[in-house]
Structures are given as C-alpha cells and as structure tokens.
Write a protein that holds these residues in place. Structure first.
Motif, short mmCIF file in Angstrom:
data_model
loop_
_atom_site.label_atom_id
_atom_site.label_comp_id
_atom_site.label_asym_id
_atom_site.label_seq_id
_atom_site.Cartn_x
_atom_site.Cartn_y
_atom_site.Cartn_z
N TYR A 22 27.96 48.83 9.34
CA TYR A 22 27.03 49.90 8.98
C TYR A 22 26.82 50.80 10.18
O TYR A 22 26.77 50.35 11.33
N ASP A 36 22.20 48.52 -0.74
CA ASP A 36 22.83 47.22 -0.55
C ASP A 36 21.77 46.14 -0.34
O ASP A 36 21.77 45.12 -1.02
N THR A 52 25.47 51.87 0.57
CA THR A 52 26.86 52.29 0.44
C THR A 52 26.82 53.68 -0.18
O THR A 52 26.31 53.84 -1.30
N LYS A 58 29.33 52.93 4.82
CA LYS A 58 28.22 51.98 4.93
C LYS A 58 27.23 52.56 5.92
O LYS A 58 27.56 52.79 7.09
N SER A 77 17.82 46.09 -4.60
CA SER A 77 19.23 46.15 -4.23
C SER A 77 20.03 46.49 -5.49
O SER A 77 19.74 46.00 -6.57
#
Length: 111
Positions: A22, A36, A52, A58, A77
């Motif tokens: 990330y 995520d 994402t 990311k 999420s």
C-alpha cells in the motif's frame, strides 16, 4: 447497523497483515475504490483506511477525528466508495471526502 471492523495495531501484527504493497495517493481528484480494511493508528485520533482503487492501486489514507473520520466507522470492508483527494500548498495530497456508492451507481470496476 454496520458490521464495521476496525482492527488494532496488535491484531494486525498477530494476524501477519502485510501492508507493504500500500502507498499514499499522490493524485488529487475523485477516485473510485473498495475498502479493503480499516485499522487503528498508533497516533490517537487517526484511523488508517486501506483501499483498492478502481485502477488496481493499493492505497492507504489516514482520516482524522476532526473530519469525523469521514464516516468510515459506519462502513464495512468491501464497500464501494467515491473518494475526493485534494492537494495542499506543500504538494501533499489528502483525503477530504468519502461517499458510499451502490454497486449499480458506481462506474467503478475494481480490478
């Protein structure tokens, strides 16, 4: 009622969650993304949100108590969101708004 799960730093370490792929977003504008996961920050009053983007990147973004965490504790999420990032004078880019998007509303296809 939300099933939001915000994990702690210790829990991330225990579960071996790797966030090395990330990065911070450097591109201001509006971006489609899927959440995520969300994690507490060691810095009090800060929540780290991992996304994402629709282009496959990311991205990690901090959100703060004074932003009312942009509503992320009420999200889950896997939720689709439309994110607004703005550039400040020193060139850094910050998340300034987040809007939930229904699957049928979003022009976003998460790769």
């Amino acid at each position: 009622m939300s099933n939001s799960v915000i994990i702690g730093c210790d829990e991330m370490r225990e579960q071996g969650i790797d966030t090395s792929n990330y990065e911070y977003n450097r591109d201001p504008g509006i971006h489609g993304a899927v959440i995520d996961f969300m994690a507490e920050s060691r810095k009090k009053g800060t929540l780290r949100v991992f996304f994402t983007f629709s282009d496959g990147r990311k991205i990690i973004a901090p959100v703060y108590w004074w932003q009312q965490y942009l509503g992320f504790p009420k999200r889950e999420s896997g939720d689709l969101v439309r994110l607004t990032f703005e550039k400040i004078e020193d060139g850094r880019v910050f998340l300034t708004a987040a809007e939930s998007v229904d699957e049928e509303d979003g022009p976003y296809e998460v790769l």
